[in-house]
Design a protein around this motif. Sequence first.
Motif, PDB file in Angstrom:
ATOM      1  N   MET A   1       0.835  -1.207   0.000  1.00 37.58           N
ATOM      2  CA  MET A   1       0.000   0.000   0.000  1.00 37.58           C
ATOM      3  C   MET A   1       0.870   1.257   0.000  1.00 37.58           C
ATOM      4  O   MET A   1       0.556   2.237  -0.689  1.00 37.58           O
ATOM      5  CB  MET A   1      -0.944   0.007   1.204  1.00 37.58           C
ATOM      6  N   GLU A   2       1.959   1.231   0.750  1.00 38.81           N
ATOM      7  CA  GLU A   2       2.879   2.371   0.739  1.00 38.81           C
ATOM      8  C   GLU A   2       3.425   2.581  -0.673  1.00 38.81           C
ATOM      9  O   GLU A   2       3.527   3.724  -1.135  1.00 38.81           O
ATOM     10  CB  GLU A   2       4.044   2.132   1.707  1.00 38.81           C
TER      11      GLU A   2
ATOM     12  N   LEU B   1       7.873   0.364 -12.684  1.00 37.91           N
ATOM     13  CA  LEU B   1       9.264   0.665 -12.322  1.00 37.91           C
ATOM     14  C   LEU B   1       9.329   1.373 -10.972  1.00 37.91           C
ATOM     15  O   LEU B   1      10.180   1.062 -10.131  1.00 37.91           O
ATOM     16  CB  LEU B   1       9.931   1.530 -13.392  1.00 37.91           C
ATOM     17  N   THR B   2       8.438   2.321 -10.767  1.00 39.65           N
ATOM     18  CA  THR B   2       8.379   3.027  -9.485  1.00 39.65           C
ATOM     19  C   THR B   2       8.100   2.045  -8.356  1.00 39.65           C
ATOM     20  O   THR B   2       8.757   2.085  -7.308  1.00 39.65           O
ATOM     21  CB  THR B   2       7.292   4.128  -9.519  1.00 39.65           C
ATOM     22  N   LEU B   3       7.140   1.168  -8.564  1.00 42.06           N
ATOM     23  CA  LEU B   3       6.820   0.158  -7.547  1.00 42.06           C
ATOM     24  C   LEU B   3       8.022  -0.748  -7.281  1.00 42.06           C
ATOM     25  O   LEU B   3       8.362  -1.016  -6.129  1.00 42.06           O
ATOM     26  CB  LEU B   3       5.619  -0.688  -7.992  1.00 42.06           C
ATOM     27  N   ARG B   4       8.637  -1.229  -8.345  1.00 43.40           N
ATOM     28  CA  ARG B   4       9.786  -2.127  -8.184  1.00 43.40           C
ATOM     29  C   ARG B   4      10.922  -1.439  -7.421  1.00 43.40           C
ATOM     30  O   ARG B   4      11.491  -2.002  -6.492  1.00 43.40           O
ATOM     31  CB  ARG B   4      10.285  -2.610  -9.542  1.00 43.40           C
ATOM     32  N   ASN B   5      11.230  -0.219  -7.797  1.00 40.01           N
ATOM     33  CA  ASN B   5      12.326   0.495  -7.129  1.00 40.01           C
ATOM     34  C   ASN B   5      12.041   0.697  -5.647  1.00 40.01           C
ATOM     35  O   ASN B   5      12.937   0.614  -4.816  1.00 40.01           O
ATOM     36  CB  ASN B   5      12.592   1.836  -7.817  1.00 40.01           C
TER      37      ASN B   5
ATOM     38  N   LEU C   1       9.948  -1.240  -3.787  1.00 42.49           N
ATOM     39  CA  LEU C   1       9.857  -2.536  -3.110  1.00 42.49           C
ATOM     40  C   LEU C   1      11.207  -3.232  -2.946  1.00 42.49           C
ATOM     41  O   LEU C   1      11.370  -4.029  -2.032  1.00 42.49           O
ATOM     42  CB  LEU C   1       8.883  -3.463  -3.850  1.00 42.49           C
ATOM     43  N   VAL C   2      12.175  -2.945  -3.814  1.00 40.24           N
ATOM     44  CA  VAL C   2      13.480  -3.605  -3.684  1.00 40.24           C
ATOM     45  C   VAL C   2      14.501  -2.758  -2.935  1.00 40.24           C
ATOM     46  O   VAL C   2      15.623  -3.190  -2.743  1.00 40.24           O
ATOM     47  CB  VAL C   2      14.066  -4.037  -5.056  1.00 40.24           C
TER      48      VAL C   2
ATOM     49  N   HIS D   1      12.582  -1.790   2.291  1.00 38.29           N
ATOM     50  CA  HIS D   1      11.264  -2.325   1.971  1.00 38.29           C
ATOM     51  C   HIS D   1      11.291  -3.680   1.292  1.00 38.29           C
ATOM     52  O   HIS D   1      10.273  -4.129   0.802  1.00 38.29           O
ATOM     53  CB  HIS D   1      10.504  -1.349   1.058  1.00 38.29           C
ATOM     54  N   VAL D   2      12.444  -4.326   1.228  1.00 36.62           N
ATOM     55  CA  VAL D   2      12.540  -5.597   0.522  1.00 36.62           C
ATOM     56  C   VAL D   2      11.552  -6.586   1.126  1.00 36.62           C
ATOM     57  O   VAL D   2      11.535  -6.816   2.325  1.00 36.62           O
ATOM     58  CB  VAL D   2      13.971  -6.168   0.594  1.00 36.62           C
ATOM     59  N   LEU D   3      10.711  -7.124   0.258  1.00 41.31           N
ATOM     60  CA  LEU D   3       9.747  -8.112   0.701  1.00 41.31           C
ATOM     61  C   LEU D   3      10.449  -9.446   0.822  1.00 41.31           C
ATOM     62  O   LEU D   3      11.058  -9.928  -0.110  1.00 41.31           O
ATOM     63  CB  LEU D   3       8.581  -8.220  -0.287  1.00 41.31           C
ATOM     64  N   MET D   4      10.383 -10.029   2.009  1.00 44.14           N
ATOM     65  CA  MET D   4      11.016 -11.327   2.259  1.00 44.14           C
ATOM     66  C   MET D   4       9.961 -12.280   2.785  1.00 44.14           C
ATOM     67  O   MET D   4       8.931 -11.874   3.263  1.00 44.14           O
ATOM     68  CB  MET D   4      12.135 -11.170   3.289  1.00 44.14           C
ATOM     69  N   GLU D   5      10.265 -13.568   2.672  1.00 40.16           N
ATOM     70  CA  GLU D   5       9.325 -14.569   3.178  1.00 40.16           C
ATOM     71  C   GLU D   5       9.102 -14.323   4.659  1.00 40.16           C
ATOM     72  O   GLU D   5      10.025 -14.119   5.442  1.00 40.16           O
ATOM     73  CB  GLU D   5       9.908 -15.957   2.960  1.00 40.16           C
TER      74      GLU D   5
END
Length: 169
Positions: A102-103, A149-153, A155-156, A160-164
Amino acid sequence: MTERQYNQCVNEYADNVYRFIVKNLRHEEDARDVVQTAFEKLWRNREQVENEKCKSYLFTVAYNQMIDHIRKNKRISLKEDFEDESRAVHQSSGKETKKVLMEALNRLNETQRSLVMLKDYEGYSYEEISKIMGLNETQVKVYLHRARLTLRNYLVSPDHVLMEGGVGV
């Protein structure tokens, strides 16, 4: 469009239109008002709307109503909504992922957020999206690519890296 076809259109698309609008406005009452107005306009113009195009017409009217609502009211406070949602999201790690997503979506402008929601969440084709938003298909593809691209940048990024199992620190 006949009365029966109108009712069928309402039954088939009301939930999708509402979900799309509420995800963008993040305010249920305002979303209900926007959707209601869209269905009213469809009803008033039903004689001019071909049944095969009712979905596109409905989403186009709802999208335009939403944009008008945002411009007119200028009272949508993303910060307040985010804080309310933040409190509820901290209850589980699965919801932590939702918070980060959401952020990320909140970092997009109205057009980009709508494009992502229509394409990736609702599953509409580029052609359908172009009709709904009044853009040509090339614009839809370009704007959607930039939004992703904005979302990917976001989220990574290390914060904010999404991890298990949750969100990285």
